[in-house]
Design a protein around this motif. Structure first.
Motif, short mmCIF file in Angstrom:
data_model
loop_
_atom_site.label_atom_id
_atom_site.label_comp_id
_atom_site.label_asym_id
_atom_site.label_seq_id
_atom_site.Cartn_x
_atom_site.Cartn_y
_atom_site.Cartn_z
N PHE A 80 0.80 -1.21 -0.06
CA PHE A 80 -0.16 0.02 -0.03
C PHE A 80 0.63 1.38 0.02
O PHE A 80 1.92 1.23 0.67
CB PHE A 80 -0.76 0.02 1.29
N VAL A 81 0.30 2.14 -0.62
CA VAL A 81 1.01 3.55 -0.58
C VAL A 81 -0.46 4.60 -0.49
O VAL A 81 -1.15 4.42 -1.01
CB VAL A 81 1.83 3.97 -1.90
N PHE A 82 -0.03 5.46 0.81
CA PHE A 82 -1.48 6.38 1.07
C PHE A 82 -0.91 7.51 1.60
O PHE A 82 0.28 7.53 1.79
CB PHE A 82 -2.31 5.44 1.97
N VAL A 84 0.29 10.42 4.16
CA VAL A 84 0.88 10.33 5.51
C VAL A 84 1.12 11.67 5.86
O VAL A 84 1.16 12.72 5.00
CB VAL A 84 1.75 9.64 5.78
N SER A 95 4.54 5.78 4.20
CA SER A 95 3.35 4.56 4.46
C SER A 95 3.54 3.63 5.29
O SER A 95 2.72 3.56 6.24
CB SER A 95 2.91 4.23 3.13
N ASP A 96 4.79 2.95 5.32
CA ASP A 96 5.04 1.87 6.14
C ASP A 96 4.91 2.13 7.63
O ASP A 96 4.48 1.32 8.45
CB ASP A 96 6.45 1.30 5.73
N TYR A 98 2.72 3.85 9.08
CA TYR A 98 1.47 3.87 9.38
C TYR A 98 0.28 2.55 8.94
O TYR A 98 -0.77 2.49 8.89
CB TYR A 98 0.63 5.08 8.94
N ILE A 99 1.21 1.61 8.65
CA ILE A 99 0.68 0.20 7.88
C ILE A 99 -0.27 -0.33 8.76
O ILE A 99 -1.53 -0.69 8.75
CB ILE A 99 1.67 -0.76 7.50
N TRP A 102 -3.53 1.97 9.00
CA TRP A 102 -4.14 1.62 7.34
C TRP A 102 -5.02 0.13 7.61
O TRP A 102 -6.20 0.31 7.29
CB TRP A 102 -3.26 1.70 6.80
N TRP A 117 -9.32 8.67 7.33
CA TRP A 117 -7.93 8.20 7.58
C TRP A 117 -6.91 9.15 8.34
O TRP A 117 -6.12 8.65 9.00
CB TRP A 117 -7.29 8.14 6.00
#
Length: 129
Positions: A80-82, A84, A95-96, A98-99, A102, A117
């Motif tokens: 996932f890439v989201f 932050v 992203s990692d 906050y995995i 998520w 989110w």
């Protein structure tokens, strides 16, 4: 996430299923839509269907090891890439970092919006600059 759990998108679901069944999957897929439209839910259902190694016809089997990993969002090939935000603890976030937040949010419902989110990341509690 299963195709049967995705609200609407019947024509798109059938195209995705057919693409796998005929071995004609595009090298890239873009799932985009308005908030609440189910794009993320559809992407997750398709990903589970792709990874499924069990008996699948119109949906993933849900019982093979790959499906079980997808249902927890821990499949090693799922990335996932989201968005932050910076925090007091994390100055250059990725992203990692906050995995877990998520995954927890998506496991509750893949129909999320940016406000949910941000709240899950704790961004709504951060002081404004």
């Amino acid at each position: 996430m299963f195709f049967k759990d995705v609200i609407g998108h019947e024509e798109i679901k059938q195209r995705l299923i057919t693409s796998l069944q005929t071995g004609r999957i595009s090298h890239a897929q873009l799932f985009s839509g308005d908030t609440g439209a189910g794009s993320l839910a559809l992407a997750l259902a398709f990903t589970q269907y792709l990874f499924c190694t069990g008996d699948k016809h119109e949906d993933a089997c849900g019982v093979c090891p790959e499906c079980k990993k997808m249902q927890k969002l821990i499949h090693p090939d799922l990335h996932f890439v989201f968005p932050v935000v910076k925090s007091a603890k994390i100055k250059t976030p990725i992203s990692d970092e906050y995995i877990n937040e998520w995954r927890n949010l998506l496991l509750k419902s893949p129909y999320i919006d940016m406000e949910e989110w941000l709240g899950a990341m704790g961004a709504d509690e951060m002081p404004k600059p």
